[in-house]
Enzyme design. Sequence first.
Site, mmCIF file in Angstrom:
data_model
loop_
_atom_site.group_PDB
_atom_site.id
_atom_site.type_symbol
_atom_site.label_atom_id
_atom_site.label_comp_id
_atom_site.label_asym_id
_atom_site.label_seq_id
_atom_site.Cartn_x
_atom_site.Cartn_y
_atom_site.Cartn_z
ATOM 1 N N TRP A 109 12.225 -6.567 7.719
ATOM 2 C CA TRP A 109 11.362 -5.508 7.113
ATOM 3 C C TRP A 109 12.273 -4.339 6.503
ATOM 4 O O TRP A 109 12.172 -3.783 5.410
ATOM 5 C CB TRP A 109 10.460 -5.204 7.923
ATOM 6 C CG TRP A 109 9.457 -6.351 8.469
ATOM 7 C CD1 TRP A 109 9.376 -7.193 9.403
ATOM 8 C CD2 TRP A 109 8.558 -6.960 7.539
ATOM 9 N NE1 TRP A 109 8.399 -8.136 9.390
ATOM 10 C CE2 TRP A 109 7.979 -8.302 8.195
ATOM 11 C CE3 TRP A 109 8.059 -7.017 6.004
ATOM 12 C CZ2 TRP A 109 6.963 -8.946 7.356
ATOM 13 C CZ3 TRP A 109 7.228 -7.735 5.483
ATOM 14 C CH2 TRP A 109 6.783 -8.764 6.160
ATOM 15 N N ASP A 179 9.055 2.986 9.289
ATOM 16 C CA ASP A 179 8.130 1.705 9.460
ATOM 17 C C ASP A 179 7.636 1.498 10.815
ATOM 18 O O ASP A 179 8.351 0.784 11.450
ATOM 19 C CB ASP A 179 8.750 0.675 8.587
ATOM 20 C CG ASP A 179 7.993 -0.599 8.445
ATOM 21 O OD1 ASP A 179 6.655 -0.447 9.236
ATOM 22 O OD2 ASP A 179 8.294 -1.360 8.045
ATOM 23 N N LYS A 203 -1.582 -4.938 12.872
ATOM 24 C CA LYS A 203 -0.578 -5.426 14.157
ATOM 25 C C LYS A 203 -1.462 -4.481 15.548
ATOM 26 O O LYS A 203 -1.955 -5.111 16.454
ATOM 27 C CB LYS A 203 0.598 -5.296 13.928
ATOM 28 C CG LYS A 203 1.249 -6.333 12.917
ATOM 29 C CD LYS A 203 2.475 -5.938 12.300
ATOM 30 C CE LYS A 203 2.789 -6.578 11.070
ATOM 31 N NZ LYS A 203 2.886 -8.056 11.156
HETATM 32 C C1 LIG Z 1 7.540 -4.127 10.484
HETATM 33 C C2 LIG Z 1 6.717 -4.462 9.400
HETATM 34 N N1 LIG Z 1 6.786 -3.893 8.069
HETATM 35 C C3 LIG Z 1 6.006 -4.533 7.048
HETATM 36 C C4 LIG Z 1 5.217 -5.410 7.202
HETATM 37 C C5 LIG Z 1 4.650 -5.871 5.777
HETATM 38 O O1 LIG Z 1 3.342 -5.457 5.872
HETATM 39 P P1 LIG Z 1 2.224 -5.805 4.890
HETATM 40 O O2 LIG Z 1 1.969 -7.288 4.872
HETATM 41 O O3 LIG Z 1 0.987 -5.011 5.285
HETATM 42 O O4 LIG Z 1 2.661 -5.367 3.565
HETATM 43 C C6 LIG Z 1 5.029 -6.069 8.315
HETATM 44 C C7 LIG Z 1 4.196 -7.298 8.413
HETATM 45 O O5 LIG Z 1 4.365 -7.962 8.951
HETATM 46 C C8 LIG Z 1 5.852 -5.654 9.271
HETATM 47 O O6 LIG Z 1 5.878 -6.326 10.612
#
Ligand SMILES: Cc1ncc(COP(=O)(O)O)c(C=O)c1O
Length: 369
Positions: A109, A179, A203
Amino acid sequence: MSSSTTTERVFNFSAGPAVLPEPVLEQVREELFCLPGVGSSVMEISHRSPAFVGVLDDARERIASLHQIPDDYEVLFVQGGATLQNAMIPANFLVDREQTADCIITGTWGKKNSQDVSYYGKLNVAWDGSETGFTRTPEQSELNLTEGAAYCHYTSNETIHGVQFRDPPGVGEAPLVVDQSSDFLSEPLDIQRFGLIYACAQKNCGIAGVTALIIRHELLERSESRLPRYLDYAQHAKGASMLNTPPTFAVYVTGLVCKWIQETVGGLEAMHRLNQEKAGLLYELIDQSDGFYSGHAQPSSRSLMNVVFRLPSAELDAKFVAEAGEQGMTGLNGHRSVGGIRASIYNAMPLGGVQALADFMRDFVQRNG
Ligand SMILES: Cc1ncc(COP(=O)(O)O)c(C=O)c1O
């Protein structure tokens, strides 16, 4: 979709969208047909109605209260998931193409976040754990930070690799951007250390559709009206998170999850203790399995939210997932890029669910070790 017609709940270890607290689901069920005093469900009323404005204000105030947010911070709700933040952060904070964003990459991520920086300015990868398979967070001394960076981004919990920072990295003067999609509201934080905290809700604080932001006021002005309105944090703040129709049902569920953390769990300290207890059960078992279970993350970087490990072979991994499923434990397969097993034990996963998994793991190693 499964053809099964059972309505019995399982222990759901999915990485996201993920388990919700049962009291929240029960309240949603109770209020689904008719929000008390409103005469309609929350899905059917105008987002400008006093009833929904009350729902949104309540969710915002609960986040602010849980984190004891100082006066110079704002809580916002936006759409586009955490992924839209990959673009909004550099778009707002890199005032011109000569400015640099520092990115600390401890997993998939963080890597994805860094990939959108170059649309707006310069990227400096301050640390990248990819060469060792994303098994740990960096030491402070390993960070290669830029003097005068516009901001520094990191991912507090890498959901796929199960790697979590114990403490935020020190990045000097640059606003720290985090994040927190997979560990939001899982522990108390010193908010003043951050310029921006963001988290998709699906989550740890609700369902897909809404992303929560906690942003320091002074950063709202960085965009200097250079951006299309929807991409501009300042516009979202001016519009009180109602620049357009917000995801009303998702905001409502986030408010209920916050209420559950406050009133049932007892706040973020209690939430953190429970999360430590749950993760401790699994890591202890992994460490005592004589190598039958091997954890992905190094012990100092182990996630309290996503416990990632593997068995001695891919065949045993598959057998583990299948047998756990038969015993009412689902969502345990690791991400396709890492393999093995991933037990996501977010805030809402009850201690009983983790105990059931630990019992199963003990039994499985006895039968297959
Ligand atoms: C740490 C992290 N950042 C970003 C995301 C992406 O999130 P979204 O699908 O809401 O864009 C996720 C999704 O699994 C994640 O676990």
